[in-house]
Scaffold this motif. Structure first.
Motif, short mmCIF file in Angstrom:
data_model
loop_
_atom_site.label_atom_id
_atom_site.label_comp_id
_atom_site.label_asym_id
_atom_site.label_seq_id
_atom_site.Cartn_x
_atom_site.Cartn_y
_atom_site.Cartn_z
N THR A 2 0.86 -1.18 0.00
CA THR A 2 0.00 0.00 0.00
C THR A 2 0.89 1.23 0.00
N PRO A 3 0.43 2.34 -0.54
CA PRO A 3 1.26 3.54 -0.58
C PRO A 3 1.67 3.98 0.81
N PRO A 4 2.85 4.60 0.95
CA PRO A 4 3.30 5.06 2.26
C PRO A 4 2.40 6.16 2.82
N SER A 5 2.26 6.17 4.13
CA SER A 5 1.46 7.20 4.77
C SER A 5 2.22 8.53 4.77
N GLU A 6 1.52 9.60 4.44
CA GLU A 6 2.15 10.91 4.45
C GLU A 6 2.46 11.36 5.87
N ASP A 7 1.82 10.75 6.85
CA ASP A 7 2.03 11.13 8.25
C ASP A 7 3.15 10.34 8.90
N GLY A 8 3.82 9.46 8.16
CA GLY A 8 4.90 8.67 8.74
C GLY A 8 4.39 7.39 9.36
N PRO A 9 5.28 6.60 9.93
CA PRO A 9 4.90 5.30 10.49
C PRO A 9 4.01 5.45 11.71
N VAL A 10 3.10 4.48 11.85
CA VAL A 10 2.23 4.43 13.02
C VAL A 10 2.24 3.02 13.57
N GLY A 11 1.88 2.88 14.83
CA GLY A 11 1.82 1.56 15.44
C GLY A 11 1.69 1.70 16.93
N THR A 12 1.73 0.58 17.62
CA THR A 12 1.62 0.59 19.08
C THR A 12 2.95 0.85 19.74
N GLY A 13 4.05 0.50 19.06
CA GLY A 13 5.37 0.69 19.64
C GLY A 13 5.93 -0.55 20.30
N ILE A 14 5.15 -1.62 20.37
CA ILE A 14 5.69 -2.89 20.85
C ILE A 14 6.40 -3.53 19.68
N ALA A 15 7.72 -3.51 19.71
CA ALA A 15 8.53 -3.90 18.56
C ALA A 15 9.21 -5.23 18.74
N GLY A 16 8.93 -5.95 19.80
CA GLY A 16 9.55 -7.25 20.00
C GLY A 16 8.78 -8.08 21.01
N LEU A 17 8.57 -9.35 20.69
CA LEU A 17 7.94 -10.31 21.59
C LEU A 17 8.84 -11.53 21.71
N SER A 18 8.82 -12.15 22.87
CA SER A 18 9.72 -13.27 23.12
C SER A 18 9.49 -14.43 22.18
N ALA A 19 8.27 -14.61 21.68
CA ALA A 19 7.96 -15.76 20.83
C ALA A 19 7.77 -15.39 19.37
N ALA A 20 8.06 -14.14 19.00
CA ALA A 20 7.80 -13.71 17.62
C ALA A 20 8.78 -14.33 16.65
N GLN A 21 8.28 -14.87 15.56
CA GLN A 21 9.09 -15.38 14.46
C GLN A 21 8.41 -14.97 13.16
N GLY A 22 8.71 -13.75 12.71
CA GLY A 22 8.11 -13.27 11.48
C GLY A 22 6.60 -13.18 11.62
N GLY A 23 5.88 -13.83 10.69
CA GLY A 23 4.42 -13.76 10.69
C GLY A 23 3.75 -14.78 11.57
N ARG A 24 4.50 -15.44 12.43
CA ARG A 24 3.90 -16.44 13.30
C ARG A 24 4.53 -16.34 14.68
N LEU A 25 4.06 -17.16 15.59
CA LEU A 25 4.68 -17.30 16.89
C LEU A 25 5.43 -18.63 16.92
N ASP A 26 6.57 -18.62 17.56
CA ASP A 26 7.46 -19.78 17.60
C ASP A 26 6.74 -20.97 18.23
N PRO A 27 6.53 -22.06 17.48
CA PRO A 27 5.82 -23.22 18.05
C PRO A 27 6.59 -23.87 19.20
#
Length: 464
Positions: free
Chosen positions: A166-191
């Motif tokens: 999708t085109p980039p937002s003119e207002d810059g990046p948005v999000g919650t700010g939680i940028a790391g989880l202990s079980a995160a592995q890309g688009g899934r959670l580590d089984p």
């Protein structure tokens, strides 16, 4: 959050980290840079016309038609023609996986169709497609996109995926700010993740930071959904995290306090990609490498030039990057070594070797790894281990190092990422799905993070 963490996939298309990136800032960060990734970063980007993939030189248009049957055909043909094992794939299986995902999407919306069934398929790619297309008809756009995703997921290759641009937002990046989880592995959670699920990184001045959330805080529930069920991580959290607003039930390990917070996406400051270092007692330097981005190897080498005894290189949370940066950094610790192999379906493998133009540092090496060390990070860790260049401390890596992916642009502006070769370690072993084991097990816990302790670094210093 999970969608935000996995968002860096397109930032590194064409490198070794096309699937399991390090925790990224937010999905909007990708929207702002995806077009660059598709056209600039050493990536072959191709448009598809009538099923055949053809090179283009311009960025994708800002708007595109909905996903159509022709889009699905483009993806089908691209997989068979361009995926490293495409010539050996069974067209019947590809179309079965596509139809399974198509019908599941319709069923989810209560819109299943009585006439949808898998036609008789023979394994002839053209005849099978004609039979399949005749059964689908004009198709449903959302279900067709799901069909492409399901077909690619059926390859069971973490570096093969389809992403919407999708085109980039003119207002810059948005999000919650939680940028790391202990079980995160890309688009899934580590089984293989063990409870609890905890936050490993919070972006400064983000909504999460302003809400008082800190690294080490344990996520017990997301919108009332438990993080673990019978000691297995709840993969349904991937979908729960996908909304712009979530309610988290958190527990602070230092105090035992449990509270619920509602987080809504807001503006983020885009973090700078840079190697950092810290001088430790006794001639030891700790260098943290967040990714193998362009110039990362030279940044590491520059920070180690005045080191007299040993280097501790921290690649925990490093989602990968360029194989060239890996071979260059390894060249500072050894010459004349094979670092990995890129292998086609048939024929000889290509050996990747240390960059022997880099002067040797002559330092003892310890590498800190974890389950978020993926792709090019595993390329680096595997080369260190197999060639006896140093000691690995922490936990086994992600097992997400399939091979460099090329990007193909479909007519709905989605991008199909497909590896052209298979990655093998220096001993010609498959690291993908298995990971690189450590020499000394030293996991980070929620309490460690909350108290500012680092068991991996403590173990490394003990070894030195």
């Amino acid at each position: 959050m999970i969608r935000n963490i996995c968002a860096a996939v397109l930032l590194t298309a064409g490198t070794l980290s096309a699937s399991l990136p390090a925790p990224a800032a937010q999905a909007a960060t990708v929207r702002a840079t995806a077009l660059e990734a598709a056209t600039v970063r050493n990536t072959t980007v191709r448009a598809t016309t009538g099923g055949a993939c053809a090179r283009i030189t311009a960025s994708p248009p800002e708007s595109a038609p909905p996903t159509s049957v022709n889009t699905l055909r483009q993806a089908y043909e691209c997989v068979l023609d361009n995926y490293y094992s495409g010539p050996a794939l069974d067209s019947k299986v590809l179309l079965r996986d596509a139809l399974a995902a198509y019908t599941q999407e319709l069923m989810r919306r209560g819109a299943d169709e009585a006439g949808l069934r898998l036609p008789a398929l023979t394994g002839d790619r053209e005849a099978d497609w004609a039979a399949f297309a005749g059964m689908i008809g004009t198709g449903d756009p959302d279900a067709l996109h799901a069909a492409i995703t399901g077909m690619v997921a059926g390859l069971h290759d973490d570096h093969a995926r389809v992403e919407k641009i999708t085109p980039p937002s003119e207002d810059g990046p948005v999000g919650t700010g939680i940028a790391g989880l202990s079980a995160a592995q890309g688009g899934r959670l580590d089984p293989a993740a063990r409870p609890p699920l905890f936050i490993t990184r919070v972006l400064p001045r983000s909504p999460a930071d302003q809400a008082g959330i800190r690294p080490g805080d344990i996520i017990e529930k997301v919108d009332g959904v438990p993080a673990f069920i019978r000691d297995k991580v709840n993969q349904s959290l991937v979908d729960t995290f996908a909304s712009g607003t979530v309610r988290l039930t958190l527990k602070r390990p230092t105090t035992g306090r449990v509270w619920t917070v509602k987080l809504t996406e807001g503006p983020l400051e885009e973090p700078e990609r840079a190697v950092t270092s810290k001088t430790l007692p006794g001639g030891v330097t700790l260098v943290t490498v967040p990714g193998f981005f362009q110039g990362a190897a030279d940044q590491v080498i520059a920070k180690l030039k005045d080191t007299t005894k040993a280097a501790v290189i921290d690649v925990r949370g490093n989602g990968g990057g360029s194989p060239r940066e890996v071979t260059r950094l390894l060249g500072a610790f050894a010459h004349g070594k094979v670092t990995s192999y890129f292998c086609p379906l048939k024929g000889d493998c290509t050996a990747n070797r240390t960059d022997d133009s880099v002067p040797l540092l002559g330092l003892r090496l310890i590498v800190l790894t974890d389950r978020a060390c993926a792709s090019a990070c595993e390329d680096f860790s595997g080369a260190v281990k197999d060639n006896g260049l140093g000691t690995l401390v922490g936990t086994r890596t992600a097992g997400a190092v399939s091979g460099p992916a090329e990007a193909y642009l479909l007519d709905d502006n989605s991008v199909l990422l497909l590896p052209k070769v298979r990655h093998l370690g220096p001993a010609r072993e498959i690291i993908d799905t298995v990971g690189v084991p450590v020499d000394h097990y030293a996991p980070m816990t929620a309490l460690d993070l909350a108290k500012g302790r680092d068991p991996g670094l403590a173990k490394a210093l003990g070894l030195l």
